[in-house]
Scaffold this motif. Structure first.
Motif, short mmCIF file in Angstrom:
data_model
loop_
_atom_site.label_atom_id
_atom_site.label_comp_id
_atom_site.label_asym_id
_atom_site.label_seq_id
_atom_site.Cartn_x
_atom_site.Cartn_y
_atom_site.Cartn_z
N LYS A 216 10.30 66.13 83.84
CA LYS A 216 10.27 65.52 85.18
C LYS A 216 11.63 65.57 85.84
O LYS A 216 11.73 65.83 87.06
N LEU A 217 12.70 65.32 85.09
CA LEU A 217 14.03 65.41 85.68
C LEU A 217 14.32 66.82 86.17
O LEU A 217 14.94 67.01 87.23
N ASP A 218 13.87 67.83 85.43
CA ASP A 218 14.04 69.21 85.89
C ASP A 218 13.25 69.46 87.17
O ASP A 218 13.72 70.14 88.09
N GLU A 219 12.04 68.91 87.23
CA GLU A 219 11.22 69.05 88.43
C GLU A 219 11.88 68.37 89.63
O GLU A 219 11.91 68.93 90.74
N LEU A 220 12.41 67.20 89.41
CA LEU A 220 13.09 66.49 90.50
C LEU A 220 14.35 67.22 90.94
O LEU A 220 14.68 67.25 92.13
N SER A 221 15.05 67.83 89.99
CA SER A 221 16.23 68.62 90.34
C SER A 221 15.85 69.78 91.26
O SER A 221 16.55 70.07 92.25
#
Length: 357
Positions: A216-221
């Motif tokens: 999810k953090l990669d998606e938000l990035s």
């Protein structure tokens, strides 16, 4: 499974003999109890609690990410004169948050030493965790609600008559569906995802939570690589909810909760986004890094048995240029920044970011 998770906090740090809560259930995944007190303060007073300035007290703790949201929104909207603020200390025991920051350890408005007293006043024998944030009716001394996702929304939509001039629209009607969708994913995978890592009771549960968190953090990035804010071109409720987790990532979640694939400072887009918000009035000036570290490392003794609070990390980077202005957007839309904090809204300078190396 119901777990007393204060961050959803505790008594003062010198009360080491007080029993501590257990946060990790061996052999199973962490599941947050999300059954909160659902009473709402609304314009029409349909739950018995009408919007009325001077009647309610927000009880929060700067250490807690869920409570930090309410501090940010209250500041941004200028509700300080309408809703008073009581602050608990950074630690708590298995029983209640306490007002150990106040003279005599008693909240000066509610006249109680423990937040549990306000819960018990309305619900004698209240069987669940005593959580912050909570809103208390000053006229009765009874808790009204601890439903933290709804508290900030109601600040935004029910209290508009008492917003300051120039207050931003944090929950614009035309964007609510998208904000709600973004918030659902951020909550399950990030806000609560770090806890599912830190309180996992077995390796498989931890591994699954860890994978979901960083996916999810990669998606938000990726999302934030082309837009300054999560939804639209101004700050919204969605940014408030993500920020409080990002602010705690390196000081707490990376080490204490084993969320250690990458530090926030090693995720360039999210790090710049977090600095952008931190340097926006209402965000960084409500963030107390000392209390954040004290809370997690001193309270979660089944995760950190020694109670030792780490000296790091270096926080000076929070004040460095972020470059996010190049993506456009206006933090407050057609509104204006909130004025500097006053009274107990001020974070002690020694608990904040060093302004020099």
């Amino acid at each position: 499974m119901s777990v007393f998770v204060a961050t959803v906090g505790s008594v003062s740090s010198n009360q080491t003999s007080t029993p501590q809560a257990a946060y990790v259930a061996p052999g199973t995944e962490f599941v947050r109890d999300t059954a909160y007190i659902e009473s709402r303060i609304t314009r029409d007073g349909r739950d018995g609690y009408p919007v009325e300035p001077g009647r309610y007290r927000l009880v929060a703790a700067r250490a807690c990410p869920w409570a930090n949201r309410t501090l940010i929104v209250r500041r941004l909207l200028g509700l300080q004169d309408a809703i008073s603020l009581g602050l608990c200390g950074p630690t708590h025991d298995a029983d209640s948050w306490t007002f150990d920051l106040d003279p005599g350890g008693v909240d000066p408005v509610l006249g109680i030493p423990r937040l549990k007293d306000a819960y018990e006043k309305r619900f004698p024998g209240y069987p669940k965790g005593i959580t912050v944030p909570a809103v208390v009716d000053e006229t009765t001394g009874e808790v009204v609600t601890n439903d933290f996702p709804q508290i900030t929304i109601d600040f935004e939509v029910e209290w508009t008559d008492y917003h300051r001039d120039g207050a931003p629209d944090l929950y614009p009607q035309r964007l609510r569906a998208e904000i709600d969708q973004v918030n659902r994913g951020v909550y399950t995978e990030v806000n609560n995802g770090v806890y599912r890592c830190g309180f996992a009771g077995d390796q498989a549960s931890y591994d699954a939570a860890y994978a979901r968190l960083f996916a999810k953090l990669d998606e938000l990035s990726q999302r934030l690589s082309t837009q300054r804010y999560l939804v639209g071109d101004t700050i919204t409720e969605a940014d408030v909810r993500l920020f409080t987790t990002l602010a705690r990532f390196d000081p707490v979640y990376h080490g204490h909760f084993k969320c250690n694939r990458s530090k926030l400072t090693e995720m360039p887009v999210l790090w710049a986004y977090a600095r952008d918000l931190f340097q926006t009035p209402g965000f960084g000036d409500t963030t107390d890094f000392t209390q954040i570290k004290q809370h997690y490392y001193m309270v979660h003794r089944d995760v950190n048995p020694s109670g030792i609070v780490p000296d790091g990390p270096d926080l000076t980077g929070w004040l460095t240029p972020h470059g996010r202005e190049e993506l456009g957007g206006r933090p407050f839309g057609d509104g204006t920044p909130p004025p500097p904090p006053t009274g107990n809204d001020i974070v002690p300078e020694q608990n904040w970011v060093p302004t020099h190396g």
